[in-house]
Every structure is written in structure tokens, then in C-alpha cells.
Scaffold this active site. Structure first.
Site: not given
Length: 259
Positions: A143, A156
Site C-alpha cells: 500500500s 495498517y
């Protein structure tokens, strides 16, 4: 440029929804025998049945990627049935919204178990087979949060940073075994998760918040799952045979064009 994966086996975790569903379709349409691993049995079976009804080769395996014994059992079944694992796509993952103060130990462990340990478990279960058969390709889903600070994404971001560094390590350690390992870093992609998040957190303001989130990408919109799947398809193909140990952003300019 036509990309084909005839006579190849592609294992796709989280292949029953969102980006994973599009990846499953792309690989099946390109001739691969797709093995969908998903914790959501109904979603995974539905995608697999849809592909089979179109005449494509697909198998579904219920799997919690955080459970190493279960993962190993599934990969043993796959190699028992199909003899090899040519491509592994570690797409399964979960999200968490919150900064350090908002992240409980339970939150942290849950993110770690799926996003970090899950990737490790699947690579660990497949690497011996890839070495034995003389090569393979691993593609991990990282990501933009792996490389830049994003507000309220503490756990995350931690998990995706780990995915990035695991990718580099595996690429380095197994380059002489003809195993390529890369990752991609999407920015915001319009999946059902986004719609559900907006509905839950911004009832009545979904459209307004969708536009606001879309504008965080300099290109002015969110990415589409099909666009991510197209990049995955290329990086796993022979056309990308000179690419390993690399992180590919697919972010609408998020990393380099935001000021």
C-alpha cells in the site's frame, strides 16, 4: 500485448471479493488454473462458480491465512491436485482506522495476524515447491501506506511496511532459484469496502465523502480494481521477467505529486 498463463497454477488469497475478485477473473481469462483462497466461503465459491460457468479452470479453498496449519494443508491439497504453484498472489488483507492511541492490542494483533503473518504463511507454504519446480512468481499487496505517513492508519501502515520489506527479502534470497517477488502499492481503490466504510461512518454524507476521498489522489479519482488487476497480471507474466524486488505504486500520483 496478450498475456497468457496456459498450464499454470495461480493461487490468489482473498480472491472472492474486491481487487482479488478482479485478479481471479484476469488470470482465469488468461488461461491459468485459478485457486481462490478466501475466509468468506460464500463469496469465494460464488466467484469460482462464475468462472467455471464461463468455461475457466478454478478451484476454491476455504482458508484463514492467519492459521499456518490450515494454510499448509491447503497448499498441500493444491500441489496434490495440480502438482505445482507457479504464481502466488498475496492479496488477502484487512484494514484498521486509528492512530497509536486508538489501536488496542487486540486491534494490532488482528492486523498483524492477517496482513503480516498471512503473507508469511502463504509464502512459507509455497516456497519449497517453487524451489523444487525450478521457479515461480510471488506478488504481494502492499500500500502507499507502506512508504508514507497516512493519518489514522497506524496498525495498517505497520502491516504494509512489513509486506514491503518481506518482499525485498524474499526477492533477494531466492533470485538464484528463478523466483521473482514484487509488490504493488495501491492508493485508494473503489471497492465494496470503501462503500461500506462510508455508509457506516458517514451516513447521509456518502457522496460528499466519496468525492473528498477521491480528490486525495492528484489524478482526481480513486483507482478501479480492474486497473490493479491489470498491473498484477503484467508483473506475474513472462513479459516482466526482468522485474524482481520492486514495489510498484498504482496511486494516481499520490506518492509523488501531492504537495
Amino acid at each position: 500485448m496478450e498475456i497468457r498463463f496456459d498450464d499454470q497454477t495461480a493461487v490468489i488469497t482473498g480472491g472472492g471479493s474486491g481487487i482479488g475478485e478482479k485478479i481471479s477473473h484476469k488470470f482465469a481469462e488468461s488461461g491459468a488454473h485459478v485457486c481462490i483462497l478466501d475466509y468468506d466461503k460464500e463469496a469465494g465459491q460464488s466467484v469460482c462458480k462464475e468462472l467455471e460457468n464461463k468455461g475457466y479452470a478454478c478451484s476454491f479453498f476455504y482458508c484463514d491465512v492467519a492459521d499456518q496449519q490450515q494454510v499448509q494443508k491447503v497448499f498441500d491439497e493444491i500441489t496434490g491436485q495440480l502438482e505445482k504453484v507457479d504464481i502466488l498472489i498475496n492479496n488477502a488483507g484487512i484494514a484498521h482506522v486509528g492512530n497509536l492511541q486508538d489501536t488496542t492490542e487486540e486491534d494490532f494483533d488482528r492486523i498483524y495476524d492477517v496482513n503480516v503473518k498471512g503473507v508469511y504463511n502463504c509464502m512459507y507454504a509455497s516456497i519449497d515447491q517453487m524451489v523444487e519446480q525450478g521457479g515461480g512468481v510471488i506478488l504481494n499487496m502492499a500500500s502507499v501506506a507502506a512508504t508514507v505517513g497516512i493519518e489514522d492508519r497506524f496498525a495498517y501502515s505497520m502491516s504494509k511496511g512489513a509486506v514491503l520489506t518481506m518482499t525485498l527479502s524474499v526477492a533477494k534470497d531466492f533470485i538464484n532459484d528463478n523466483i521473482r517477488c514484487n509488490c504493488i502499492s495501491p492508493a485508494r481503490i473503489h471497492t465494496p469496502f470503501v462503500d461500506g466504510f462510508l455508509e457506516e461512518n458517514y451516513p447521509g454524507k456518502e457522496d460528499e465523502m466519496f468525492e473528498q476521498l477521491s480528490r486525495t489522489q492528484p489524478i482526481g479519482r480513486m483507482g478501479e480494481p480492474d486497473e490493479v488487476a491489470g498491473l498484477v497480471l503484467y508483473l506475474c507474466s513472462d513479459q516482466a521477467g526482468f522485474i524482481t524486488g520492486t514495489n510498484y505504486p498504482i496511486d494516481g500520483g499520490f506518492l509523488n505529486l501531492n504537495t
